[in-house]
Design an enzyme around this catalytic site. Structure first.
Site, PDB file in Angstrom:
ATOM      1  N   ASN A 143       0.881  -1.170   0.000  1.00 33.99           N
ATOM      2  CA  ASN A 143       0.000   0.000   0.000  1.00 33.99           C
ATOM      3  C   ASN A 143       0.918   1.220   0.000  1.00 33.99           C
ATOM      4  OD1 ASN A 143      -1.916   1.917   0.409  1.00 33.99           O
ATOM      5  ND2 ASN A 143      -2.847   0.928   2.190  1.00 33.99           N
ATOM      6  N   LYS A 178       3.310   0.749   3.121  1.00 36.92           N
ATOM      7  CA  LYS A 178       2.921  -0.328   4.034  1.00 36.92           C
ATOM      8  C   LYS A 178       3.031  -1.627   3.270  1.00 36.92           C
ATOM      9  CE  LYS A 178       0.141   2.597   6.884  1.00 36.92           C
ATOM     10  NZ  LYS A 178      -1.144   3.234   7.005  1.00 36.92           N
ATOM     11  N   ARG A 204      -2.466  -2.030  -3.692  1.00 41.01           N
ATOM     12  CA  ARG A 204      -3.725  -1.335  -3.487  1.00 41.01           C
ATOM     13  C   ARG A 204      -3.738  -0.070  -4.348  1.00 41.01           C
ATOM     14  NH1 ARG A 204      -5.966   1.154   2.074  1.00 41.01           N
ATOM     15  NH2 ARG A 204      -8.040   1.572   1.306  1.00 41.01           N
ATOM     16  N   HIS A 223     -13.036   2.786   0.107  1.00 42.24           N
ATOM     17  CA  HIS A 223     -13.018   1.797   1.207  1.00 42.24           C
ATOM     18  C   HIS A 223     -13.567   0.446   0.733  1.00 42.24           C
ATOM     19  CE1 HIS A 223     -13.161   5.146   4.474  1.00 42.24           C
ATOM     20  NE2 HIS A 223     -11.910   4.744   4.264  1.00 42.24           N
ATOM     21  N   LEU A 225     -15.638   3.094  10.104  1.00 41.76           N
ATOM     22  CA  LEU A 225     -15.387   4.318  10.874  1.00 41.76           C
ATOM     23  C   LEU A 225     -13.947   4.324  11.358  1.00 41.76           C
ATOM     24  CD1 LEU A 225     -18.694   4.225  13.021  1.00 41.76           C
ATOM     25  CD2 LEU A 225     -18.338   5.241  10.758  1.00 41.76           C
ATOM     26  N   ARG A 285     -11.899  15.383   7.244  1.00 40.09           N
ATOM     27  CA  ARG A 285     -12.700  15.717   6.054  1.00 40.09           C
ATOM     28  C   ARG A 285     -14.133  16.033   6.463  1.00 40.09           C
ATOM     29  NH1 ARG A 285     -11.362  10.337   3.350  1.00 40.09           N
ATOM     30  NH2 ARG A 285      -9.108  10.453   3.152  1.00 40.09           N
ATOM     31  N   ASP A 335      -8.699  12.754  16.654  1.00 36.90           N
ATOM     32  CA  ASP A 335      -8.504  11.475  17.313  1.00 36.90           C
ATOM     33  C   ASP A 335      -9.701  11.211  18.231  1.00 36.90           C
ATOM     34  OD1 ASP A 335      -7.784   9.522  19.188  1.00 36.90           O
ATOM     35  OD2 ASP A 335      -5.657   9.938  18.892  1.00 36.90           O
ATOM     36  N   GLY A 356     -11.039   1.564  13.246  1.00 38.42           N
ATOM     37  CA  GLY A 356     -10.616   2.032  14.575  1.00 38.42           C
ATOM     38  C   GLY A 356     -11.744   2.461  15.501  1.00 38.42           C
ATOM     39  N   GLU A 383     -14.771  -0.437  15.619  1.00 41.32           N
ATOM     40  CA  GLU A 383     -14.458  -1.630  16.408  1.00 41.32           C
ATOM     41  C   GLU A 383     -14.298  -1.329  17.887  1.00 41.32           C
ATOM     42  OE1 GLU A 383     -10.999  -3.794  14.772  1.00 41.32           O
ATOM     43  OE2 GLU A 383     -11.592  -2.864  12.887  1.00 41.32           O
ATOM     44  N   ASN A 384     -13.803  -0.124  18.197  1.00 41.85           N
ATOM     45  CA  ASN A 384     -13.370   0.123  19.574  1.00 41.85           C
ATOM     46  C   ASN A 384     -14.241   1.050  20.406  1.00 41.85           C
ATOM     47  OD1 ASN A 384     -10.837  -1.383  19.471  1.00 41.85           O
ATOM     48  ND2 ASN A 384     -10.271   0.116  17.911  1.00 41.85           N
ATOM     49  N   GLU A 436      -8.264  -4.972   5.570  1.00 44.56           N
ATOM     50  CA  GLU A 436      -8.165  -4.571   4.166  1.00 44.56           C
ATOM     51  C   GLU A 436      -7.040  -5.316   3.453  1.00 44.56           C
ATOM     52  OE1 GLU A 436      -8.595  -0.379   5.748  1.00 44.56           O
ATOM     53  OE2 GLU A 436      -9.296  -0.091   3.701  1.00 44.56           O
TER      54      GLU A 436
HETATM   55  P1  ADP Z   1      -7.097   4.758   9.584  1.00 38.23           P
HETATM   56  O1  ADP Z   1      -8.274   5.196   8.762  1.00 38.23           O
HETATM   57  O2  ADP Z   1      -6.010   5.767   9.658  1.00 38.23           O
HETATM   58  O3  ADP Z   1      -6.636   3.349   9.293  1.00 38.23           O
HETATM   59  P2  ADP Z   1      -8.121   3.638  12.054  1.00 38.23           P
HETATM   60  O4  ADP Z   1      -9.061   2.645  11.449  1.00 38.23           O
HETATM   61  O5  ADP Z   1      -6.926   3.115  12.765  1.00 38.23           O
HETATM   62  O6  ADP Z   1      -7.684   4.770  11.041  1.00 38.23           O
HETATM   63  O7  ADP Z   1      -8.970   4.545  13.073  1.00 38.23           O
HETATM   64  C1  ADP Z   1      -8.386   5.624  13.739  1.00 38.23           C
HETATM   65  C2  ADP Z   1      -9.420   6.212  14.679  1.00 38.23           C
HETATM   66  O8  ADP Z   1      -9.850   5.194  15.594  1.00 38.23           O
HETATM   67  C3  ADP Z   1      -8.869   7.347  15.534  1.00 38.23           C
HETATM   68  O9  ADP Z   1      -9.819   8.395  15.570  1.00 38.23           O
HETATM   69  C4  ADP Z   1      -8.748   6.711  16.914  1.00 38.23           C
HETATM   70  O10 ADP Z   1      -8.898   7.646  17.950  1.00 38.23           O
HETATM   71  C5  ADP Z   1      -9.923   5.748  16.891  1.00 38.23           C
HETATM   72  N1  ADP Z   1      -9.796   4.739  17.941  1.00 38.23           N
HETATM   73  C6  ADP Z   1      -8.867   3.773  18.082  1.00 38.23           C
HETATM   74  N2  ADP Z   1      -9.055   3.097  19.234  1.00 38.23           N
HETATM   75  C7  ADP Z   1     -10.137   3.652  19.847  1.00 38.23           C
HETATM   76  C8  ADP Z   1     -10.842   3.412  21.074  1.00 38.23           C
HETATM   77  N3  ADP Z   1     -10.463   2.454  21.900  1.00 38.23           N
HETATM   78  N4  ADP Z   1     -11.910   4.193  21.354  1.00 38.23           N
HETATM   79  C9  ADP Z   1     -12.290   5.177  20.514  1.00 38.23           C
HETATM   80  N5  ADP Z   1     -11.678   5.447  19.346  1.00 38.23           N
HETATM   81  C10 ADP Z   1     -10.617   4.700  19.014  1.00 38.23           C
END
Ligand code: ADP
Length: 402
Positions: free
Chosen positions: A7, A14, A93, A182, A211, A243, A284, A332, A335-336, A384
């Site tokens: 990538n 990457k 990619r 995506h 997301l 964005r 973030d 990110g 999932e989290n 991905e």
């Molecule tokens: P990218 O599009 O750069 O690959 P990611 O899929 O890694 O991005 O997502 C990055 C986002 O995920 C950031 O806004 C980060 O703060 C958020 N994120 C990661 N871990 C957590 C968490 N535990 N709780 C909330 N947001 C999270």
């Protein structure tokens, strides 16, 4: 068979080696901040005993060629064969395939010319992807190389979803239409959902929410994407890290007149200074959530706007699909962040979308379901690179057996 997934971004390279057909990760490498004084290389792999190892190095890396050489040197230092020597296929990619590509292709000179022609549609992404391919074709001429496109998953969009209501020659002569991005992530969500449900993709309807720093939604009917939130470029749709997503296009004319802004300034403002960052100063989500809990009103509002926009798309795509079987969260934030998922799903009972709070708060990392009503709500790990490897593998297997 091993596939090297590359990538190549404007300031990063990457690089992942996968064992096929199961797409097991053998090693992961990234060089970031290429061209700057503080470039950073990270390498992760499993040693002979199966233990996870990693190393990092910070030193200037001038360009992508130097980045590739750095990864090789780091692998040799770690006592490993450079991935490109081990790779049977290299998969690249490519962000934008324009109208030319509806799936992965083996790269030849004609394909290179077609990708070059799409650079005008994706000037921020495709030139860097192309540079990575050129570098690898030159350095590893014996290895078959495959291009996998982020737009290809959305090739199935019907005209009512991909046409904009603008002068028709913008579409016919200038390629102005919705392409969607995506695609690797949404395709991976579809694949993982089908495997989890043990049902063929053709047997269910899915809304997929990617997301991450970038963000997009896709409406998938019986395995085919029928609408998606990103458009001609990845700027349209959901609120993202930096964005804007959807805005009234007349805001641009207004700001051009009002603040005397030129096109490059407007482009930079919407791509890099908007979204969550524009609203509250940070892109973030973890940091914004922390600020919101300590009473930062701008952070709280930014999260509300972010989730409200996602909820609107869930509603719209429910109308598009008629019946939704699965709502999936990935990447990110998806999932989290249990609280973003809760805010998005709140008050959607009438659509059959209700979260189980306890399941939503679990931090398991596999595909898991978190609903307590009719629509299954899944949390799906983003993969991905795995999707790119699988598509490239299928492309080469199909080509060699014909
Ligand atoms: P990218 O599009 O750069 O690959 P990611 O899929 O890694 O991005 O997502 C990055 C986002 O995920 C950031 O806004 C980060 O703060 C958020 N994120 C990661 N871990 C957590 C968490 N535990 N709780 C909330 N947001 C999270």
């Amino acid at each position: 068979m091993k596939i090297l997934v590359i990538n190549s971004g404007s300031s990063s390279l990457k690089y992942q080696l996968r064992q096929m057909p199961e797409a097991r990760v053998l090693l992961n490498a990234a060089v970031e901040r290429i061209g700057l004084e503080d470039s950073r290389l990270t390498l992760q792999w499993r040693d002979a005993a199966g233990d996870s190892r990693h190393r990092t190095r910070e030193a200037p890396v001038a360009d992508h060629r130097a980045a590739l050489a750095q990864v090789d040197a780091a692998l040799r230092e770690a006592g490993m064969e450079p991935a490109v020597d081990a790779a049977d296929i290299i998969a690249h990619r490519v962000v934008h395939g324009g109208e030319s590509f509806q799936g992965p292709v083996l790269i030849d000179d004609q394909v290179m010319a077609a990708i070059r022609a799409t650079c005008r549609l994706a000037p921020l992404h495709n030139p860097a992807n192309l540079a990575g391919i050129e570098l690898c074709r030159e350095a590893f001429a014996r290895v078959p190389q495959v291009a996998v496109f982020d737009t290809a998953f959305h090739y199935s969009l019907p005209p009512q979803a991909y046409r904009y209501a603008v002068p028709a020659d913008w579409f016919h002569q200038h390629g102005v239409r919705r392409y969607g991005f995506h695609g690797m992530s949404h395709a991976s969500v579809l694949r993982q959902t089908a495997a989890y449900l043990n049902r063929p993709p053709a047997s269910f309807n899915l809304i997929s929410l990617h997301l991450g720093n970038g963000a997009s939604a896709a409406a998938i009917r019986a395995g085919r994407c029928v609408d998606t939130s990103m458009g001609l470029t990845p700027l349209e749709g959901l609120v993202m890290g930096t964005r804007s997503g959807d805005i009234d296009p007349a805001i641009l004319f207004h700001m051009a007149r009002e603040a005397d802004l030129e096109l490059p300034q407007l482009e930079a403002a919407l791509n890099r200074q908007s979204g969550l960052k524009g609203l509250c100063g940070s892109n973030d989500v973890r940091e914004i959530q922390r600020s919101a809990t300590t009473g930062d009103a701008a952070a709280r509002l930014a999260l509300e706007i972010y989730c409200y926009r996602i909820k609107k798309y869930v509603g719209a795509y429910t109308a598009v699909l008629g019946k939704v079987d699965v709502l999936a969260f990935t990447a990110g934030v998806g999932e989290n962040s249990a609280s973003v998922r809760a805010q998005v799903c709140g008050s959607l009972e009438s659509l059959g979308i209700v979260l189980d709070q306890k399941k939503n708060d679990s931090d398991a990392t596999d595909v898991r379901e978190i609903q307590s009503a009719r629509v299954k709500i899944l949390v799906v790990p983003a993969d991905e690179a795995g999707e790119i490897a699988r598509q490239a593998f299928a492309c080469v297997s199909a080509t060699t057996t014909v």
